[in-house]
Structures are given as structure tokens and as C-alpha cells.
Design a protein around this motif. Structure first.
Motif, PDB file in Angstrom:
ATOM      1  N   GLU A 242       0.723  -1.086   0.026  1.00 31.99           N
ATOM      2  CA  GLU A 242       0.000   0.077   0.009  1.00 31.99           C
ATOM      3  C   GLU A 242       0.707   1.260   0.185  1.00 31.99           C
ATOM      4  OE1 GLU A 242      -2.605   2.353   3.286  1.00 31.99           O
ATOM      5  OE2 GLU A 242      -2.595   0.033   3.523  1.00 31.99           O
ATOM      6  N   ILE A 243       1.886   1.295   0.779  1.00 33.15           N
ATOM      7  CA  ILE A 243       2.788   2.537   1.055  1.00 33.15           C
ATOM      8  C   ILE A 243       4.012   2.559   0.323  1.00 33.15           C
ATOM      9  CG2 ILE A 243       1.687   3.069   3.177  1.00 33.15           C
ATOM     10  CD1 ILE A 243       4.294   1.818   4.520  1.00 33.15           C
ATOM     11  N   GLY A 244       4.283   1.506  -0.559  1.00 37.53           N
ATOM     12  CA  GLY A 244       5.602   1.378  -1.484  1.00 37.53           C
ATOM     13  C   GLY A 244       6.804   1.036  -0.378  1.00 37.53           C
ATOM     14  N   LEU A 245       6.740   0.479   0.692  1.00 37.99           N
ATOM     15  CA  LEU A 245       7.689   0.009   1.373  1.00 37.99           C
ATOM     16  C   LEU A 245       8.327  -1.338   1.008  1.00 37.99           C
ATOM     17  CD1 LEU A 245       9.233   0.430   4.344  1.00 37.99           C
ATOM     18  CD2 LEU A 245       7.464  -0.951   5.223  1.00 37.99           C
ATOM     19  N   PRO A 246       9.645  -1.004   0.612  1.00 40.15           N
ATOM     20  CA  PRO A 246      10.639  -2.242   0.110  1.00 40.15           C
ATOM     21  C   PRO A 246      10.694  -3.525   1.167  1.00 40.15           C
ATOM     22  CG  PRO A 246      11.860  -0.701   0.386  1.00 40.15           C
ATOM     23  CD  PRO A 246      10.480   0.062   0.751  1.00 40.15           C
ATOM     24  N   LEU A 247      10.463  -4.737   0.903  1.00 46.44           N
ATOM     25  CA  LEU A 247      10.799  -5.966   1.570  1.00 46.44           C
ATOM     26  C   LEU A 247      11.970  -6.532   1.036  1.00 46.44           C
ATOM     27  CD1 LEU A 247       7.368  -7.031   2.934  1.00 46.44           C
ATOM     28  CD2 LEU A 247       8.884  -5.720   4.137  1.00 46.44           C
ATOM     29  N   PRO A 248      12.840  -6.755   1.571  1.00 47.52           N
ATOM     30  CA  PRO A 248      13.387  -6.396   2.698  1.00 47.52           C
ATOM     31  C   PRO A 248      13.245  -4.923   3.153  1.00 47.52           C
ATOM     32  CG  PRO A 248      15.430  -7.692   1.984  1.00 47.52           C
ATOM     33  CD  PRO A 248      13.892  -7.594   1.075  1.00 47.52           C
ATOM     34  N   LEU A 249      13.356  -4.592   4.282  1.00 50.78           N
ATOM     35  CA  LEU A 249      13.123  -3.099   4.832  1.00 50.78           C
ATOM     36  C   LEU A 249      14.442  -2.301   4.562  1.00 50.78           C
ATOM     37  CD1 LEU A 249      11.468  -3.442   8.103  1.00 50.78           C
ATOM     38  CD2 LEU A 249      10.693  -2.530   6.092  1.00 50.78           C
ATOM     39  N   PRO A 250      14.671  -1.168   4.323  1.00 54.51           N
ATOM     40  CA  PRO A 250      15.846  -0.454   4.526  1.00 54.51           C
ATOM     41  C   PRO A 250      16.663  -0.802   5.782  1.00 54.51           C
ATOM     42  CG  PRO A 250      14.092   0.891   3.651  1.00 54.51           C
ATOM     43  CD  PRO A 250      13.621  -0.453   4.441  1.00 54.51           C
ATOM     44  N   PRO A 251      17.855  -0.558   6.108  1.00 55.78           N
ATOM     45  CA  PRO A 251      18.614  -0.630   7.258  1.00 55.78           C
ATOM     46  C   PRO A 251      17.594  -0.223   8.249  1.00 55.78           C
ATOM     47  CG  PRO A 251      20.358   0.224   5.598  1.00 55.78           C
ATOM     48  CD  PRO A 251      18.837   0.136   4.742  1.00 55.78           C
ATOM     49  N   ALA A 252      17.482  -0.876   9.476  1.00 59.26           N
ATOM     50  CA  ALA A 252      16.353  -0.349  10.304  1.00 59.26           C
ATOM     51  C   ALA A 252      16.975  -0.808  11.626  1.00 59.26           C
ATOM     52  CB  ALA A 252      15.225  -1.247   9.889  1.00 59.26           C
ATOM     53  N   SER A 253      16.385  -0.181  12.651  1.00 57.24           N
ATOM     54  CA  SER A 253      16.721  -0.393  14.111  1.00 57.24           C
ATOM     55  C   SER A 253      15.356  -0.664  14.794  1.00 57.24           C
ATOM     56  CB  SER A 253      17.549   0.646  14.759  1.00 57.24           C
ATOM     57  OG  SER A 253      18.805   0.749  14.342  1.00 57.24           O
ATOM     58  N   LEU A 254      15.255  -1.706  15.467  1.00 57.27           N
ATOM     59  CA  LEU A 254      13.895  -1.680  16.297  1.00 57.27           C
ATOM     60  C   LEU A 254      14.457  -1.717  17.923  1.00 57.27           C
ATOM     61  CD1 LEU A 254      11.172  -4.323  16.140  1.00 57.27           C
ATOM     62  CD2 LEU A 254      12.156  -3.743  18.300  1.00 57.27           C
ATOM     63  N   ILE A 255      14.053  -0.450  18.438  1.00 51.55           N
ATOM     64  CA  ILE A 255      14.580  -0.415  19.764  1.00 51.55           C
ATOM     65  C   ILE A 255      13.450  -0.614  20.792  1.00 51.55           C
ATOM     66  CG2 ILE A 255      15.573   1.388  21.436  1.00 51.55           C
ATOM     67  CD1 ILE A 255      16.664   2.725  18.894  1.00 51.55           C
ATOM     68  N   GLY A 256      13.416  -1.287  21.958  1.00 51.41           N
ATOM     69  CA  GLY A 256      12.459  -1.656  23.103  1.00 51.41           C
ATOM     70  C   GLY A 256      12.654  -0.509  24.023  1.00 51.41           C
ATOM     71  N   VAL A 257      11.447   0.099  24.355  1.00 50.50           N
ATOM     72  CA  VAL A 257      11.451   1.241  25.460  1.00 50.50           C
ATOM     73  C   VAL A 257      10.305   0.824  26.276  1.00 50.50           C
ATOM     74  CG1 VAL A 257      12.388   2.950  23.813  1.00 50.50           C
ATOM     75  CG2 VAL A 257       9.940   2.482  23.643  1.00 50.50           C
ATOM     76  N   GLU A 258      10.505   1.528  27.706  1.00 56.13           N
ATOM     77  CA  GLU A 258       9.467   0.994  28.384  1.00 56.13           C
ATOM     78  C   GLU A 258       8.126   1.661  28.256  1.00 56.13           C
ATOM     79  OE1 GLU A 258       8.735   1.787  33.370  1.00 56.13           O
ATOM     80  OE2 GLU A 258      10.629   1.956  32.474  1.00 56.13           O
ATOM     81  N   TYR A 259       8.274   2.897  27.625  1.00 62.71           N
ATOM     82  CA  TYR A 259       6.898   3.606  27.346  1.00 62.71           C
ATOM     83  C   TYR A 259       7.352   4.681  26.374  1.00 62.71           C
ATOM     84  CZ  TYR A 259       8.351   6.948  30.909  1.00 62.71           C
ATOM     85  OH  TYR A 259       8.830   7.649  31.667  1.00 62.71           O
TER      86      TYR A 259
END
Length: 136
Positions: A102-119
Motif C-alpha cells: 500500500e505504501i511502497g515500503l520495500p521488503l526487505p526493509l531499508p536498514p532499520a533499528s528496532l529499539i525496545g522502550v518502557e513507554y
């Protein structure tokens, strides 16, 4: 380098920050603070990580488009996810995959970070997305 700050129509307003910054010359586009809210502030997918990821990415796409960019121009994505645990990768990726075409987001994703936060800034916000794009 001249920098232009703005919040395109269709993104959450008002906020205490601009959603998009564009520098001229070699243009860098930074979109930050995108969460699962409609432009009027209505929450989308309360309690649903997949639904919130999808909406936050839609909002990121709106910010990129407002700057004349798309996910094809994105150098890097950063995701902040509350109470992150590895078991959440399934619902997280389901949200990404549900909206990618829908949004033209390529898969696999561009370089990415997923950061866990408390809130994040409100208790019902499960995910926030930031994108950096380069144009010209």
C-alpha cells in the motif's frame, strides 16, 4: 545548507515539533514521531501492535510524500516499541507486511533499528517510527 521544517496536511497537528525537516543541496529528509493516530489525533488500533505498526508506517509515508520522497528514498528506519520482547516480532512484522504494498515500503526493509522502550509519550502508544531519506 538551508533547512525547511513543516508538518504536511494529513499528519497529526498541532504538535510541539515539526514532523519533517528538509535540507537543500543534497537533501536529507527526516520524518519522526509517527504513531498510530489519524491527523485529527484519533487513536488507531488501540492495544494492537500489528495495527499500530501499519498506521505509524502510513503516517511515515505521508511525511515522506509531503517532502517529495517515498520509501524508495529512505536510508534508514528506526522503530521504538514499548515493552519489547522477541516474541513480538511476529505481530510487528505482520504490521509491516500488511501495509508494505500500500505504501511502497520495500521488503526487505531499508536498514532499520528496532529499539525496545518502557513507554512512549502516551500509555496507549505501542510503536513510533522515524525515517531518514536522501534526495537528489
Amino acid at each position: 545548507m538551508t533547512v525547511q521544517h513543516f508538518t504536511p496536511q494529513g499528519m497529526l497537528q498541532p504538535t510541539p515539533y515539526h514532523h519533517v525537516a528538509v535540507g537543500t543541496g543534497t537533501r536529507h529528509v527526516h520524518v519522526s514521531g509517527q504513531i498510530a493516530r489519524l491527523a485529527d489525533g484519533t487513536p488507531v488500533a488501540p492495544g494492537d501492535l500489528s495495527g499500530q505498526v501499519a498506521q505509524a508506517l502510513r503516517n511515515t509515508a505521508a511525511g515522506l510524500a509531503g517532502a517529495g520522497a517515498s520509501f524508495a528514498d529512505v536510508l534508514r528506519l528506526t522503530f521504538y516499541v514499548t515493552h519489547w520482547q522477541p516474541v513480538l516480532i511476529g505481530p510487528f512484522m505482520a504490521g509491516v507486511e500488511a501495509v508494505a504494498a500500500e505504501i511502497g515500503l520495500p521488503l526487505p526493509l531499508p536498514p532499520a533499528s528496532l529499539i525496545g522502550v518502557e513507554y512512549l509519550f502516551e500509555p496507549d502508544v505501542l510503536v513510533e517510527v522515524e525515517a531518514t531519506a536522501l534526495l537528489d
